[in-house]
Motif scaffolding. Structure first.
Motif, PDB file in Angstrom:
ATOM      1  N   LYS A  26       0.828  -1.205   0.000  1.00  0.00           N
ATOM      2  CA  LYS A  26       0.000   0.000   0.000  1.00  0.00           C
ATOM      3  C   LYS A  26       0.861   1.254   0.000  1.00  0.00           C
ATOM      4  CE  LYS A  26      -3.782  -2.219   2.374  1.00  0.00           C
ATOM      5  NZ  LYS A  26      -5.083  -1.991   1.888  1.00  0.00           N
ATOM      6  N   GLU A  27       0.215   2.352  -0.366  1.00  0.00           N
ATOM      7  CA  GLU A  27       0.858   3.661  -0.288  1.00  0.00           C
ATOM      8  C   GLU A  27      -0.102   4.620   0.410  1.00  0.00           C
ATOM      9  OE1 GLU A  27       3.990   4.080  -3.920  1.00  0.00           O
ATOM     10  OE2 GLU A  27       2.031   4.980  -4.207  1.00  0.00           O
ATOM     11  N   ILE A  28       0.458   5.490   1.213  1.00  0.00           N
ATOM     12  CA  ILE A  28      -0.306   6.501   1.926  1.00  0.00           C
ATOM     13  C   ILE A  28       0.200   7.861   1.468  1.00  0.00           C
ATOM     14  CG2 ILE A  28      -0.817   7.505   4.188  1.00  0.00           C
ATOM     15  CD1 ILE A  28      -1.979   4.757   3.936  1.00  0.00           C
ATOM     16  N   THR A  29      -0.727   8.747   1.108  1.00  0.00           N
ATOM     17  CA  THR A  29      -0.364  10.109   0.735  1.00  0.00           C
ATOM     18  C   THR A  29      -0.988  11.056   1.742  1.00  0.00           C
ATOM     19  OG1 THR A  29      -0.248   9.537  -1.611  1.00  0.00           O
ATOM     20  CG2 THR A  29      -0.486  11.860  -1.074  1.00  0.00           C
ATOM     21  N   ALA A  30      -0.177  11.946   2.267  1.00  0.00           N
ATOM     22  CA  ALA A  30      -0.657  12.960   3.200  1.00  0.00           C
ATOM     23  C   ALA A  30      -0.177  14.318   2.717  1.00  0.00           C
ATOM     24  CB  ALA A  30      -0.141  12.677   4.608  1.00  0.00           C
ATOM     25  N   VAL A  64       3.173  14.200   0.390  1.00  0.00           N
ATOM     26  CA  VAL A  64       4.217  13.188   0.519  1.00  0.00           C
ATOM     27  C   VAL A  64       3.541  11.829   0.487  1.00  0.00           C
ATOM     28  CG1 VAL A  64       6.008  12.226   2.023  1.00  0.00           C
ATOM     29  CG2 VAL A  64       5.755  14.702   1.834  1.00  0.00           C
ATOM     30  N   THR A  65       4.104  10.926  -0.316  1.00  0.00           N
ATOM     31  CA  THR A  65       3.604   9.559  -0.400  1.00  0.00           C
ATOM     32  C   THR A  65       4.640   8.627   0.217  1.00  0.00           C
ATOM     33  OG1 THR A  65       2.378  10.096  -2.413  1.00  0.00           O
ATOM     34  CG2 THR A  65       2.759   7.764  -1.959  1.00  0.00           C
ATOM     35  N   VAL A  66       4.141   7.751   1.102  1.00  0.00           N
ATOM     36  CA  VAL A  66       4.993   6.796   1.804  1.00  0.00           C
ATOM     37  C   VAL A  66       4.492   5.396   1.488  1.00  0.00           C
ATOM     38  CG1 VAL A  66       5.770   6.028   4.082  1.00  0.00           C
ATOM     39  CG2 VAL A  66       5.430   8.451   3.662  1.00  0.00           C
ATOM     40  N   SER A  67       5.405   4.481   1.230  1.00  0.00           N
ATOM     41  CA  SER A  67       5.020   3.097   0.966  1.00  0.00           C
ATOM     42  C   SER A  67       4.796   2.370   2.291  1.00  0.00           C
ATOM     43  CB  SER A  67       6.113   2.376   0.171  1.00  0.00           C
ATOM     44  OG  SER A  67       7.214   2.069   1.004  1.00  0.00           O
ATOM     45  N   ASN A  81       5.421  13.177   8.324  1.00  0.00           N
ATOM     46  CA  ASN A  81       5.014  12.644   9.619  1.00  0.00           C
ATOM     47  C   ASN A  81       3.556  12.211   9.617  1.00  0.00           C
ATOM     48  OD1 ASN A  81       7.511  12.831  10.839  1.00  0.00           O
ATOM     49  ND2 ASN A  81       7.147  14.898  11.595  1.00  0.00           N
ATOM     50  N   GLU A  82       2.698  12.946   8.943  1.00  0.00           N
ATOM     51  CA  GLU A  82       1.282  12.575   8.863  1.00  0.00           C
ATOM     52  C   GLU A  82       1.104  11.287   8.069  1.00  0.00           C
ATOM     53  OE1 GLU A  82      -2.849  12.412   9.209  1.00  0.00           O
ATOM     54  OE2 GLU A  82      -1.296  13.344  10.442  1.00  0.00           O
ATOM     55  N   GLN A 103      -0.457   7.835   9.607  1.00  0.00           N
ATOM     56  CA  GLN A 103      -1.579   7.123   8.996  1.00  0.00           C
ATOM     57  C   GLN A 103      -1.205   5.673   8.703  1.00  0.00           C
ATOM     58  OE1 GLN A 103      -3.314   9.141   5.609  1.00  0.00           O
ATOM     59  NE2 GLN A 103      -3.308  11.106   6.671  1.00  0.00           N
ATOM     60  N   LEU A 104       0.021   5.460   8.252  1.00  0.00           N
ATOM     61  CA  LEU A 104       0.494   4.111   7.980  1.00  0.00           C
ATOM     62  C   LEU A 104       0.535   3.295   9.265  1.00  0.00           C
ATOM     63  CD1 LEU A 104       1.679   2.084   5.945  1.00  0.00           C
ATOM     64  CD2 LEU A 104       3.930   3.035   6.480  1.00  0.00           C
ATOM     65  N   GLU A 105       1.009   3.885  10.341  1.00  0.00           N
ATOM     66  CA  GLU A 105       1.075   3.202  11.630  1.00  0.00           C
ATOM     67  C   GLU A 105      -0.335   2.868  12.126  1.00  0.00           C
ATOM     68  OE1 GLU A 105       2.880   1.138  14.432  1.00  0.00           O
ATOM     69  OE2 GLU A 105       3.946   2.199  12.852  1.00  0.00           O
ATOM     70  N   GLU A 106      -1.258   3.790  11.941  1.00  0.00           N
ATOM     71  CA  GLU A 106      -2.646   3.564  12.333  1.00  0.00           C
ATOM     72  C   GLU A 106      -3.251   2.406  11.528  1.00  0.00           C
ATOM     73  OE1 GLU A 106      -6.307   6.325  11.522  1.00  0.00           O
ATOM     74  OE2 GLU A 106      -5.191   7.121  13.235  1.00  0.00           O
TER      75      GLU A 106
END
Length: 117
Positions: free
Chosen positions: A39-43, A52-55, A87-88, A92-95
């Motif tokens: 998955k990818e999360i964008t905040a 910023v998008t984080v894998s 950081n956001e 979100q990824l941690e959540e």
């Protein structure tokens, strides 16, 4: 006189079933981790000026900046927005990860079955 099942010393329970449950839970957790890694999360921060998008592997894969936020006289603000968006996304990824694991463990948290190890 020997008793069937249980633990030495008379503790009730069936060790074989417990081990099967633990192995099943481990497989489910590994599958959930693999799904999360895909998955990818964008905040965003600054009203969408920075994204910023984080894998799922916790790697930054993309940074998108709006033209209006790129001010050579205010680099510090841009840096702060990038940090905030990163950081956001990580939060979100941690959540998402905690929610996924909670579904598997039934919300018992900590260690194997809530045991202190």
């Amino acid at each position: 006189m020997a008793r069937k099942g249980g633990f030495p010393g008379g503790m009730p329970g069936n060790m074989n079933n417990l081990m099967k449950q633990a192995q099943r839970m481990q497989r489910q957790m590994e599958e959930a981790q693999k799904e999360l890694e895909e998955k990818e999360i964008t905040a965003s921060a600054g009203g969408g000026a920075v994204e910023v998008t984080v894998s799922g592997k916790r790697e930054i894969t993309k940074v998108k900046l709006s033209e209006e936020v790129v001010d050579p006289d205010d680099i510090e603000m841009l840096e702060d927005l990038i940090v905030a968006a990163t950081n956001e996304a990580l939060r979100q990824l941690e959540e998402m990860s905690a929610s996924s694991m909670s579904k598997i463990t039934g919300g018992i948290g900590g260690g194997l079955g809530g045991l202190p190890f």
